[in-house]
Design a protein around this motif. Structure first.
Motif, PDB file in Angstrom:
ATOM      1  N   MET A 122      50.073  24.937  33.622  1.00  0.00           N
ATOM      2  CA  MET A 122      50.731  25.943  34.471  1.00  0.00           C
ATOM      3  C   MET A 122      49.841  27.167  34.661  1.00  0.00           C
ATOM      4  O   MET A 122      49.717  27.708  35.755  1.00  0.00           O
ATOM      5  N   ILE A 123      49.221  27.608  33.571  1.00  0.00           N
ATOM      6  CA  ILE A 123      48.406  28.817  33.628  1.00  0.00           C
ATOM      7  C   ILE A 123      47.241  28.660  34.603  1.00  0.00           C
ATOM      8  O   ILE A 123      46.832  29.616  35.281  1.00  0.00           O
ATOM      9  N   HIS A 181      40.541  32.618  31.525  1.00  0.00           N
ATOM     10  CA  HIS A 181      41.480  33.360  32.371  1.00  0.00           C
ATOM     11  C   HIS A 181      41.125  34.847  32.299  1.00  0.00           C
ATOM     12  O   HIS A 181      41.271  35.476  31.259  1.00  0.00           O
ATOM     13  N   HIS A 182      40.690  35.424  33.399  1.00  0.00           N
ATOM     14  CA  HIS A 182      40.148  36.786  33.390  1.00  0.00           C
ATOM     15  C   HIS A 182      41.199  37.874  33.574  1.00  0.00           C
ATOM     16  O   HIS A 182      40.904  39.053  33.331  1.00  0.00           O
ATOM     17  N   ASN A 183      42.406  37.525  34.003  1.00  0.00           N
ATOM     18  CA  ASN A 183      43.427  38.549  34.238  1.00  0.00           C
ATOM     19  C   ASN A 183      44.447  38.651  33.114  1.00  0.00           C
ATOM     20  O   ASN A 183      45.201  39.623  33.056  1.00  0.00           O
ATOM     21  N   LEU A 184      44.493  37.677  32.234  1.00  0.00           N
ATOM     22  CA  LEU A 184      45.486  37.687  31.160  1.00  0.00           C
ATOM     23  C   LEU A 184      45.238  38.854  30.208  1.00  0.00           C
ATOM     24  O   LEU A 184      44.125  39.028  29.699  1.00  0.00           O
ATOM     25  N   GLN A 185      46.317  39.660  29.972  1.00  0.00           N
ATOM     26  CA  GLN A 185      46.193  40.842  29.129  1.00  0.00           C
ATOM     27  C   GLN A 185      47.108  40.825  27.912  1.00  0.00           C
ATOM     28  O   GLN A 185      46.770  41.384  26.869  1.00  0.00           O
ATOM     29  N   ARG A 186      48.279  40.166  28.039  1.00  0.00           N
ATOM     30  CA  ARG A 186      49.243  40.199  26.934  1.00  0.00           C
ATOM     31  C   ARG A 186      49.807  38.799  26.672  1.00  0.00           C
ATOM     32  O   ARG A 186      50.175  38.091  27.616  1.00  0.00           O
ATOM     33  N   ARG A 231      47.466  24.964  16.694  1.00  0.00           N
ATOM     34  CA  ARG A 231      46.209  25.366  17.318  1.00  0.00           C
ATOM     35  C   ARG A 231      46.434  26.476  18.324  1.00  0.00           C
ATOM     36  O   ARG A 231      47.357  26.408  19.136  1.00  0.00           O
ATOM     37  N   ILE A 232      45.615  27.514  18.268  1.00  0.00           N
ATOM     38  CA  ILE A 232      45.617  28.590  19.259  1.00  0.00           C
ATOM     39  C   ILE A 232      44.181  28.778  19.733  1.00  0.00           C
ATOM     40  O   ILE A 232      43.284  29.041  18.932  1.00  0.00           O
ATOM     41  N   ASP A 233      43.964  28.615  21.024  1.00  0.00           N
ATOM     42  CA  ASP A 233      42.623  28.720  21.592  1.00  0.00           C
ATOM     43  C   ASP A 233      42.725  29.489  22.905  1.00  0.00           C
ATOM     44  O   ASP A 233      43.169  28.956  23.918  1.00  0.00           O
ATOM     45  N   VAL A 234      42.336  30.756  22.883  1.00  0.00           N
ATOM     46  CA  VAL A 234      42.490  31.620  24.050  1.00  0.00           C
ATOM     47  C   VAL A 234      41.133  32.173  24.474  1.00  0.00           C
ATOM     48  O   VAL A 234      40.457  32.851  23.704  1.00  0.00           O
ATOM     49  N   ASP A 235      40.757  31.887  25.696  1.00  0.00           N
ATOM     50  CA  ASP A 235      39.542  32.427  26.295  1.00  0.00           C
ATOM     51  C   ASP A 235      39.960  33.352  27.437  1.00  0.00           C
ATOM     52  O   ASP A 235      40.149  32.928  28.571  1.00  0.00           O
ATOM     53  N   ALA A 236      40.168  34.634  27.092  1.00  0.00           N
ATOM     54  CA  ALA A 236      40.635  35.634  28.065  1.00  0.00           C
ATOM     55  C   ALA A 236      39.965  36.956  27.729  1.00  0.00           C
ATOM     56  O   ALA A 236      40.432  37.699  26.853  1.00  0.00           O
TER      57      ALA A 236
END
Length: 226
Positions: A172-173, A198-203, A214-219
């Motif tokens: 979805m993202i 994802h370049h706009n994700l802030q929160r 698992r948590i994998d966030v590239d923002a």
């Protein structure tokens, strides 16, 4: 643009009862741009009023969609006892999405535990004008990962007590390039939360009873994660 709310209202109930006596009142009240309605709490309605209420909601939404007006906000709270009730709201929702809906809030409760959760229509995946989406106790569109997600204006995604299959959130993202905030509360069915470039994700806020494996966030612009 107008705000449409499907919630309980004593005034609305009185208008529905007027319809039983007067067809003219039925037509006039549908010109009101704010709809306060609720398909739950049937104990205070007679059978004739129930039938009238169904027709009133369908007719009011139909009249609105025939006009050259954008539906800015749909705030829908539904308690349902029969599938026919929730199917009616499904039809109304699809019609309003096509009117350029920007803010959608859906809270749905089945008063009969034997009835299935309400499943959102595939139309939702191409609601390109939506800027805010809040879903509570319903099911995401069937075969979501087989369809293209085009929520190109979405900035807030809030999911509460939803069953979510593995990989669905990540998928979805990808279809939400402007997304700034994700809020997940007691959703279940997935063990990983992944965001890829994802370049706009802030929160990001996640509440879970079982935790994630698992948590994998590239923002790069992420400033808040809990």
């Amino acid at each position: 643009m107008v705000t449409i709310k499907f919630k309980h209202s004593r005034i609305q109930k009185s208008l529905i009862r007027m319809r039983v006596l007067s067809k003219q009142w039925f037509a006039l009240t549908t010109y009101i741009p704010l709809l306060y309605s609720n398909l739950g709490a049937w104990s205070n309605f007679f059978s004739q009023e129930i039938d009238t209420f169904y027709r009133y909601v369908e007719y009011a939404v139909s009249r609105f969609c025939d006009q050259d007006i954008s539906a800015h906000t749909l705030d829908m709270y539904v308690e349902y006892l029969y599938l026919e009730q929730i199917e009616l709201f499904g039809r109304c929702l699809e019609s309003l999405i096509k009117k350029g809906l920007q803010v959608l809030v859906i809270r749905i409760l089945s008063l009969d535990t034997n009835l299935p959760m309400y499943r959102l229509p595939n139309t939702l995946l191409s609601a390109s004008f939506l800027t805010s989406l809040t879903l509570h106790k319903c099911e995401l569109p069937l075969f979501l990962m087989d369809d293209d997600v085009n929520l190109k204006s979405l900035r807030l995604l809030s999911l509460i007590q939803l069953p979510i299959e593995e990989g669905v959130i990540e998928y979805m993202i990808k279809g939400c390039p402007l997304l700034e905030e994700i809020y997940l509360r007691f959703c279940y069915g997935f063990s990983a939360f992944c965001v890829n470039r994802h370049h706009n994700l802030q929160r990001v806020t996640i509440y879970s009873n079982i935790g994630l494996q698992r948590i994998d966030v590239d923002a790069p612009n992420l400033s808040y994660f809990i």
